[in-house]
Each structure stands twice: as C-alpha cells, then as structure tokens.
Design a protein around this motif. Structure first.
Motif, mmCIF file in Angstrom:
data_model
loop_
_atom_site.group_PDB
_atom_site.id
_atom_site.type_symbol
_atom_site.label_atom_id
_atom_site.label_comp_id
_atom_site.label_asym_id
_atom_site.label_seq_id
_atom_site.Cartn_x
_atom_site.Cartn_y
_atom_site.Cartn_z
ATOM 1 N N UNK A 12 0.845 -1.193 0.000
ATOM 2 C CA UNK A 12 0.000 0.000 0.000
ATOM 3 C C UNK A 12 0.879 1.240 0.000
ATOM 4 N N UNK A 13 0.335 2.382 -0.375
ATOM 5 C CA UNK A 13 1.130 3.624 -0.308
ATOM 6 C C UNK A 13 1.443 3.982 1.135
ATOM 7 N N UNK A 14 2.616 4.559 1.348
ATOM 8 C CA UNK A 14 2.945 5.081 2.671
ATOM 9 C C UNK A 14 2.052 6.276 2.988
ATOM 10 N N UNK A 15 1.910 6.555 4.268
ATOM 11 C CA UNK A 15 1.023 7.642 4.685
ATOM 12 C C UNK A 15 1.645 9.017 4.446
ATOM 13 N N UNK A 16 2.946 9.067 4.271
ATOM 14 C CA UNK A 16 3.623 10.349 4.036
ATOM 15 C C UNK A 16 4.286 10.328 2.667
ATOM 16 N N UNK A 17 4.454 11.521 2.100
ATOM 17 C CA UNK A 17 5.085 11.634 0.792
ATOM 18 C C UNK A 17 5.826 12.957 0.699
ATOM 19 N N UNK A 18 6.766 13.039 -0.247
ATOM 20 C CA UNK A 18 7.434 14.305 -0.551
ATOM 21 C C UNK A 18 6.595 14.956 -1.642
ATOM 22 N N UNK A 19 5.756 15.894 -1.256
ATOM 23 C CA UNK A 19 4.795 16.477 -2.185
ATOM 24 C C UNK A 19 5.381 17.719 -2.850
ATOM 25 N N UNK A 20 4.699 18.846 -2.744
ATOM 26 C CA UNK A 20 5.152 20.024 -3.484
ATOM 27 C C UNK A 20 6.425 20.610 -2.888
ATOM 28 N N UNK A 21 7.420 20.768 -3.720
ATOM 29 C CA UNK A 21 8.638 21.501 -3.354
ATOM 30 C C UNK A 21 8.878 22.663 -4.309
ATOM 31 N N UNK A 22 8.473 22.520 -5.557
ATOM 32 C CA UNK A 22 8.654 23.598 -6.516
ATOM 33 C C UNK A 22 8.092 23.225 -7.873
ATOM 34 N N UNK A 23 7.907 24.254 -8.717
ATOM 35 C CA UNK A 23 7.447 24.068 -10.091
ATOM 36 C C UNK A 23 8.643 24.183 -11.040
ATOM 37 N N UNK A 24 8.624 23.409 -12.097
ATOM 38 C CA UNK A 24 9.612 23.518 -13.164
ATOM 39 C C UNK A 24 8.937 24.113 -14.393
ATOM 40 N N UNK A 25 9.515 25.184 -14.919
ATOM 41 C CA UNK A 25 9.015 25.823 -16.135
ATOM 42 C C UNK A 25 10.116 25.746 -17.181
ATOM 43 N N UNK A 26 9.812 25.182 -18.334
ATOM 44 C CA UNK A 26 10.819 24.928 -19.369
ATOM 45 C C UNK A 26 10.384 25.571 -20.678
ATOM 46 N N UNK A 27 11.323 26.209 -21.365
ATOM 47 C CA UNK A 27 11.087 26.758 -22.707
ATOM 48 C C UNK A 27 12.398 26.687 -23.475
ATOM 49 N N UNK A 28 12.327 26.875 -24.804
ATOM 50 C CA UNK A 28 13.515 26.796 -25.653
ATOM 51 C C UNK A 28 13.687 28.083 -26.457
ATOM 52 N N UNK A 29 14.940 28.422 -26.699
ATOM 53 C CA UNK A 29 15.269 29.634 -27.466
ATOM 54 C C UNK A 29 14.977 29.394 -28.933
ATOM 55 N N UNK A 30 14.147 30.275 -29.534
ATOM 56 C CA UNK A 30 13.897 30.153 -30.969
ATOM 57 C C UNK A 30 15.039 30.817 -31.730
ATOM 58 N N UNK A 31 15.158 30.539 -33.000
ATOM 59 C CA UNK A 31 16.244 31.075 -33.807
ATOM 60 C C UNK A 31 16.127 32.591 -33.922
ATOM 61 N N UNK A 32 17.288 33.246 -33.991
ATOM 62 C CA UNK A 32 17.299 34.689 -34.194
ATOM 63 C C UNK A 32 16.612 35.021 -35.526
ATOM 64 N N UNK A 33 15.757 36.014 -35.495
ATOM 65 C CA UNK A 33 15.039 36.405 -36.698
ATOM 66 C C UNK A 33 13.704 35.709 -36.885
ATOM 67 N N UNK A 34 13.406 34.701 -36.046
ATOM 68 C CA UNK A 34 12.127 34.003 -36.138
ATOM 69 C C UNK A 34 11.173 34.539 -35.080
ATOM 70 N N UNK A 35 9.900 34.323 -35.297
ATOM 71 C CA UNK A 35 8.875 34.703 -34.328
ATOM 72 C C UNK A 35 8.260 33.443 -33.744
#
Length: 390
Positions: free
Chosen positions: A256-279
């Motif tokens: 069964x699942x344990x009664x305790x867990x490591x829940x929220x510590x932080x959010x990860x936000x990821x994005x990538x650099x588009x090429x210069x001159x592109x929109x």
C-alpha cells in the motif's frame, strides 16, 4: 591518491573498502539511517547500536555487522540523494526528485555549457556537474558569498580534487550573462526569487534551440515567469509541471502507499530559445474566461528573501571546514581548513564590531552636537526668575 590527499580520485572514490575520512551511511533494523564520518579512534553511538570506527575501517562496502549492544547495522556509502539531504547547508537544497527532473527536462548532456543561478548549498550543482562531465562546463552564479563558500565545500567534498570544469561567480546573473558571448551557452537553469528579471540576458547568451528552465516555489512566480517569457518573443511556448514522490509499504501481500510523501517543493518551467530572426508560434486556443480581463497583479511581498541568521551560517562554515580536515587526515582535530575559516570569521566579526562601534560613536557625536548648553542655561535662568516672582 597522493601524500596530500588520502582518498582515490574519480570513480574509485566510490569503490573499495571503507577508509578513514569518508562518510558512511548506517541503517538499522527499523530502517532508520545515520550518516557519520569515519575517523581513527572514533566512536559511533545511537539507540540502535554502538561501535568503534576502527572496526569498520577497512571493511567492504555493504558490511552487515553486530554492534557492541547486540543490534545489527548495515554500512553503505551514501548515494547522492542521501548526501544532499544530510550535508551542511545554509540555503534550502533542491530535492533529489527535482534535481533528476531538471537534468532530464533541461537536457543537460555530456559536454554541455550550463549556467546555474543561484548556487545555494550546491545540491543542484552536484547533479549538473555529473551530467556535463569532464568535457562540459558549469558556471554557477550566487549573490551571497557565504552560500558560495558552503556550496563549494559541499561539492568538493563529494567529488574530491578532480572536479568537472566549474566556475563560481559572485554577483548579479544579468551582468554575468551579458558579459558572455552571444550563443555561448547551451542551457540556463534558474533557481532564484525573480527569474523573469534575467530572461533578456538569457536570450542573449543561449544558443538557438537552447533551453531555459526555472525552478520556482509559488504559482505567482510561475505565472509571472511564463508571461514574461511570452512577452520576450524569444522562446517557445513554456511548459510547467511539478513532481511528487510517494513511497510504498512492502510486506508480502500488504502492499500500500505510505502515509507520508514528498509532495510540493517547486514548479519547473521549461522553454527553448527560438532562432534569431524568427517569431514564436502563437498557440491557437480558446482563452480561459476572465484570465486576462484585468492587469496582472503581482505580489511583490512573495519576493522577500528568507533571512538566515548569521550565527547559523558561521556554524555551517565551521562544519564544512572541520569535515574537510577530517577527510584529509582521517582523525579529529583542527587542521588547515578549520584554522583558515576560524581566522576568516574572526576578521569578519572584528570588522562588524568596528562598524557597529563607528555607528554608535556617530550617533553619540550627533546627539552631542545637537545639545546646546546655552539654551539650557537660559531655561534655568527663566525658571529661577519665575520662582522669585512667586
């Protein structure tokens, strides 16, 4: 291994029998874990077992032995996830569950050129250095010198003298990134209070297709970072997620699942650099009702840095220096690192006390200048005249 450093280098540090001056993780029959540093003449004591360090030094890793009071203990070298949660720290560490996601979601590959901010206690830097390897390079930026000092000691204690290429820069991340050549960085990892303030400089330094990742604690920080990324027109549509870790109880059919867990510590936000001159692509989706019906109200109070007592930081700095001496000699007692940090802290305290004395003296001088004795004499004369009239 050489005369000045008694431990093996590289991967051999994690192999072979236990040596004096290295850490060991002990597990008792109830699953409790204890981390201690082995030293000649040392003695370990707990409710679940006592033993002398010399009895364990030279034994193979994974030894299960009986302590002096009859309890059974298991000895292993700690894993990286164990080490980062037990090492001395001033700032809160990035949890292993998040560090693993950061390495994969930011695609930290061998040979990558990575910029990290802030350094904190060095937990994330340990994982990033392992990922970039000896062919890559990590630049860690930290504003507070005390945090950088503690982090460097923690990272060097884990890797030993043979560190992957690593630079620690004190100061402002925006300035560090703008001083770099355009497209000279593969990945930017931000673990700081206001990551949106460095989006433009990150866009300057990142290669086309490079990754920017922010580790933030609150939804307000996440929303503001995402909206600023979109307004910059330099990055792909950001993605956000969080990781929750839940362990399980395993005993025959009682699973069964344990009664305790490591829940929220932080959010990860990821994005990538588009090429210069592109929109960037504009996602075609139905806007959420009332999502943008008024100006976004950011709570600046959430950006207040959590204060850490100077006394605690001095204690952590002494602890990491003591650990460095123990790793180098294998015995207790003050060594070169402890003596150096003691002199450094004494100089800092003397400078602080001198500044406080100068402030008190300036206040006393200002009060003395504001006091006019002639005014006081005139007041006394007026009081005496009134008494005579009465």
């Amino acid at each position: 291994m050489n005369d000045t450093y008694p431990h093996p280098f590289g991967a051999d540090r994690r192999r072979g029998p236990f040596r004096a001056g290295e850490r060991v993780q002990l597990t008792d029959t109830k699953g409790r874990k204890y981390t201690t540093m082995l030293r000649h003449g040392g003695f370990f004591q707990s409710q679940r077992g006592n033993f002398r360090h010399d009895d364990l030094i030279g034994q193979p890793e994974g030894t299960v032995f009986t302590a002096e009071n009859g309890h059974r203990l298991q000895a292993m070298r700690p894993l990286i996830s164990d080490y980062v949660l037990s090492m001395p720290r001033g700032a809160t560490v990035v949890y292993p569950k998040d560090a693993g996601q950061i390495v994969h979601q930011a695609d930290i590959f061998p040979g990558a050129r990575v910029v990290e901010a802030g350094l904190g206690s060095g937990a994330l830097a340990i994982s990033l250095l392992a990922a970039v390897g000896m062919e890559g390079h990590l630049t860690s930026v930290e504003r507070r010198a005390e945090f950088a000092e503690i982090a460097q000691a923690n990272v060097e204690s884990w890797y030993g003298p043979q560190l992957p290429p690593w630079d620690v820069r004190l100061g402002d991340l925006d300035q560090v990134l703008r001083e770099m050549e355009p497209q000279s960085v593969d990945r930017v990892v931000l673990d700081m209070l206001a990551p949106w303030e460095n989006i433009d400089s990150a866009a300057h330094a990142l290669i086309d297709g490079g990754v920017i990742l922010a580790y933030v604690a609150t939804t307000t920080q996440m929303s503001r970072f995402v909206e600023t990324l979109r307004e910059s027109l330099c990055f792909t549509e950001p993605e956000a997620n969080e990781t929750m870790l839940r362990t399980w109880h395993l005993d025959g059919l009682a699973v069964r699942p344990d009664h305790r867990m490591v829940a929220h510590t932080g959010f990860l936000v990821v994005a990538r650099r588009i090429a210069r001159g592109s929109e960037p692509l504009v996602p075609k989706r139905r806007p959420a009702p009332l999502a943008h019906n008024e100006a976004l109200d950011w709570e600046e109070s959430e950006l207040a840095e959590r204060p850490i007592a100077a006394k605690k930081l001095r204690k952590v700095r002494r602890d990491v220096a003591t650990r460095a001496d123990l790793e180098a000699s294998g015995v207790s007692g003050e060594g070169a690192a402890s003596a150096q940090i003691r002199e450094k802290i004494a100089a800092e305290l003397a400078k602080r006390d001198a500044a406080r004395y100068a402030q008190r003296k300036a206040r006393r001088d200002a009060a003395r200048e504001a006091f006019n004795p002639s005014d006081n004499l005139e007041a006394v004369a007026q009081d005496a005249a009134q008494e005579r009239t009465i």
